[in-house]
Design an enzyme around this catalytic site. Sequence first.
Site, PDB file in Angstrom:
ATOM      1  N   GLU A 153      93.848  51.818  47.031  1.00  0.00           N
ATOM      2  CA  GLU A 153      92.379  51.853  47.064  1.00  0.00           C
ATOM      3  C   GLU A 153      91.760  50.800  46.138  1.00  0.00           C
ATOM      4  O   GLU A 153      91.852  50.932  44.910  1.00  0.00           O
ATOM      5  CB  GLU A 153      91.914  53.252  46.636  1.00  0.00           C
ATOM      6  CG  GLU A 153      90.412  53.427  46.657  1.00  0.00           C
ATOM      7  CD  GLU A 153      89.965  54.847  46.323  1.00  0.00           C
ATOM      8  OE1 GLU A 153      90.728  55.579  45.650  1.00  0.00           O
ATOM      9  OE2 GLU A 153      88.856  55.222  46.741  1.00  0.00           O
ATOM     10  N   GLU A 159      85.707  50.311  37.474  1.00  0.00           N
ATOM     11  CA  GLU A 159      86.910  51.152  37.431  1.00  0.00           C
ATOM     12  C   GLU A 159      88.215  50.371  37.426  1.00  0.00           C
ATOM     13  O   GLU A 159      89.240  50.895  37.018  1.00  0.00           O
ATOM     14  CB  GLU A 159      86.881  52.159  38.590  1.00  0.00           C
ATOM     15  CG  GLU A 159      85.674  53.088  38.494  1.00  0.00           C
ATOM     16  CD  GLU A 159      85.704  54.216  39.501  1.00  0.00           C
ATOM     17  OE1 GLU A 159      86.789  54.737  39.786  1.00  0.00           O
ATOM     18  OE2 GLU A 159      84.624  54.557  40.003  1.00  0.00           O
ATOM     19  N   ASP A 186      86.936  53.056  50.432  1.00  0.00           N
ATOM     20  CA  ASP A 186      85.979  54.050  49.926  1.00  0.00           C
ATOM     21  C   ASP A 186      84.579  53.433  50.059  1.00  0.00           C
ATOM     22  O   ASP A 186      84.266  52.424  49.417  1.00  0.00           O
ATOM     23  CB  ASP A 186      86.327  54.354  48.458  1.00  0.00           C
ATOM     24  CG  ASP A 186      85.427  55.423  47.839  1.00  0.00           C
ATOM     25  OD1 ASP A 186      84.217  55.444  48.153  1.00  0.00           O
ATOM     26  OD2 ASP A 186      85.932  56.205  47.006  1.00  0.00           O
ATOM     27  N   HIS A 189      82.658  52.603  46.797  1.00  0.00           N
ATOM     28  CA  HIS A 189      83.068  51.381  46.098  1.00  0.00           C
ATOM     29  C   HIS A 189      82.643  50.148  46.899  1.00  0.00           C
ATOM     30  O   HIS A 189      82.183  49.147  46.342  1.00  0.00           O
ATOM     31  CB  HIS A 189      84.583  51.352  45.886  1.00  0.00           C
ATOM     32  CG  HIS A 189      85.094  52.458  45.017  1.00  0.00           C
ATOM     33  ND1 HIS A 189      84.638  52.680  43.743  1.00  0.00           N
ATOM     34  CD2 HIS A 189      86.031  53.418  45.243  1.00  0.00           C
ATOM     35  CE1 HIS A 189      85.265  53.724  43.218  1.00  0.00           C
ATOM     36  NE2 HIS A 189      86.114  54.189  44.112  1.00  0.00           N
ATOM     37  N   HIS A 212      87.156  56.936  52.498  1.00  0.00           N
ATOM     38  CA  HIS A 212      86.378  57.898  51.711  1.00  0.00           C
ATOM     39  C   HIS A 212      84.934  57.788  52.170  1.00  0.00           C
ATOM     40  O   HIS A 212      84.299  56.735  52.056  1.00  0.00           O
ATOM     41  CB  HIS A 212      86.547  57.649  50.202  1.00  0.00           C
ATOM     42  CG  HIS A 212      87.785  58.295  49.660  1.00  0.00           C
ATOM     43  ND1 HIS A 212      88.398  57.923  48.499  1.00  0.00           N
ATOM     44  CD2 HIS A 212      88.503  59.349  50.157  1.00  0.00           C
ATOM     45  CE1 HIS A 212      89.470  58.708  48.290  1.00  0.00           C
ATOM     46  NE2 HIS A 212      89.546  59.574  49.293  1.00  0.00           N
ATOM     47  N   ARG A 218      77.148  58.121  46.204  1.00  0.00           N
ATOM     48  CA  ARG A 218      78.319  58.996  46.168  1.00  0.00           C
ATOM     49  C   ARG A 218      77.993  60.434  46.567  1.00  0.00           C
ATOM     50  O   ARG A 218      78.730  61.362  46.249  1.00  0.00           O
ATOM     51  CB  ARG A 218      79.026  58.949  44.811  1.00  0.00           C
ATOM     52  CG  ARG A 218      80.523  58.843  45.011  1.00  0.00           C
ATOM     53  CD  ARG A 218      81.353  58.572  43.805  1.00  0.00           C
ATOM     54  NE  ARG A 218      82.654  58.093  44.269  1.00  0.00           N
ATOM     55  CZ  ARG A 218      83.665  57.731  43.500  1.00  0.00           C
ATOM     56  NH1 ARG A 218      83.545  57.800  42.192  1.00  0.00           N
ATOM     57  NH2 ARG A 218      84.793  57.318  44.021  1.00  0.00           N
ATOM     58  N   GLU A 247      84.971  62.271  49.765  1.00  0.00           N
ATOM     59  CA  GLU A 247      85.190  62.227  48.317  1.00  0.00           C
ATOM     60  C   GLU A 247      83.811  61.942  47.711  1.00  0.00           C
ATOM     61  O   GLU A 247      83.422  60.786  47.506  1.00  0.00           O
ATOM     62  CB  GLU A 247      86.191  61.134  47.938  1.00  0.00           C
ATOM     63  CG  GLU A 247      86.538  61.209  46.457  1.00  0.00           C
ATOM     64  CD  GLU A 247      87.309  60.011  45.977  1.00  0.00           C
ATOM     65  OE1 GLU A 247      88.460  60.179  45.546  1.00  0.00           O
ATOM     66  OE2 GLU A 247      86.765  58.888  46.036  1.00  0.00           O
TER      67      GLU A 247
HETATM   68  C1  LER Z   1      89.439  57.672  43.860  1.00  0.00           C
HETATM   69  O1  LER Z   1      89.583  57.870  45.237  1.00  0.00           O
HETATM   70  C2  LER Z   1      88.215  56.945  43.536  1.00  0.00           C
HETATM   71  O2  LER Z   1      87.466  56.572  44.397  1.00  0.00           O
HETATM   72  C3  LER Z   1      87.931  56.626  42.127  1.00  0.00           C
HETATM   73  O3  LER Z   1      86.594  56.228  41.983  1.00  0.00           O
HETATM   74  C4  LER Z   1      88.211  57.762  41.193  1.00  0.00           C
HETATM   75  O4  LER Z   1      87.194  58.694  41.255  1.00  0.00           O
HETATM   76 MN    MN Z   2      87.820  56.990  46.520  1.00  0.00          MN
END
Ligand code: LER
Ligand code: MN
Length: 273
Positions: A153, A159, A186, A189, A212, A218, A247
Amino acid sequence: MKSAITISLVNEARGGPFVYWDDLAAGFAAAARHGFDAVEIFPPAANAVSVGSARELMEKHSLKVAAVGTGAGWVKHKLRLTDPDPAVRAKGREFIYGIINLAGYLGAPTIIGSMQGRWEGVVTRERALDWLAEELKALSERAAAHGQVLLYEPLNRYETNLFNRNADAVEFLTQRGLKNVRLLCDLYHMNIEEQNLAESLRQTGALVGHVHFADSNRRAIGLGHTDIAPIAAALRDIGYAGYLSAEILPLPDAETAASQTMASFRKLTSSSS
Ligand code: LER
Ligand code: MN
């Protein structure tokens, strides 16, 4: 495409993007009530989930396990795959092997997200990427023994500083010959890092292994400002048949987050444009 919703069993991740918390059985029951196809599990360690009980829950509720996360290796145990200390990297690898085995017995792939770490201090980017490639190779071989891919990912810049964008991650996986690794895309992100989410998914194509399903803030899809229709069209066009897994933050509360996710999922998967 199939729907999934997250269950976290990790106390240290409190405040994180997971809809259901602490109780696997209650999470399965809630997911079934809302009509999800699967749950995604975020365990504190492999031995925190009994394969037998999880299989019973899967059967009882007719639910699959979409994926199992490894982020507790970082948030709880402070392990990461690009740590300068070889002992920490080795412990991180062992932690993930355990989860790959658990996930494999549940018919699910394993996610490498926060466990990738970052390059900093004495660790150069080149060194970190060599370690990452080495670890993804070993881990994806273990996943293959279970007939599963490994999900890598890209995360937003706050992060990780390894890979923030899908295209860069795809280039890395291709150059390093990591054939049994797919991307976990995701949308949260991606909203921070990609120029165009739909276009990025089209370019990632067959390497999209998991999604995600999160809005710009989010929250559940529909509660932020991401334009989801072109994203769904792109996923359809590339033939993506995997999970859209929520998520997301349990806001305004878990039940609303779950029902809003399911409403958005149904709307997107029933429309043809
Ligand atoms: C994990 O899937 C993720 O997206 C990270 O931002 C941890 O929260
Ligand atoms: Mn994620």
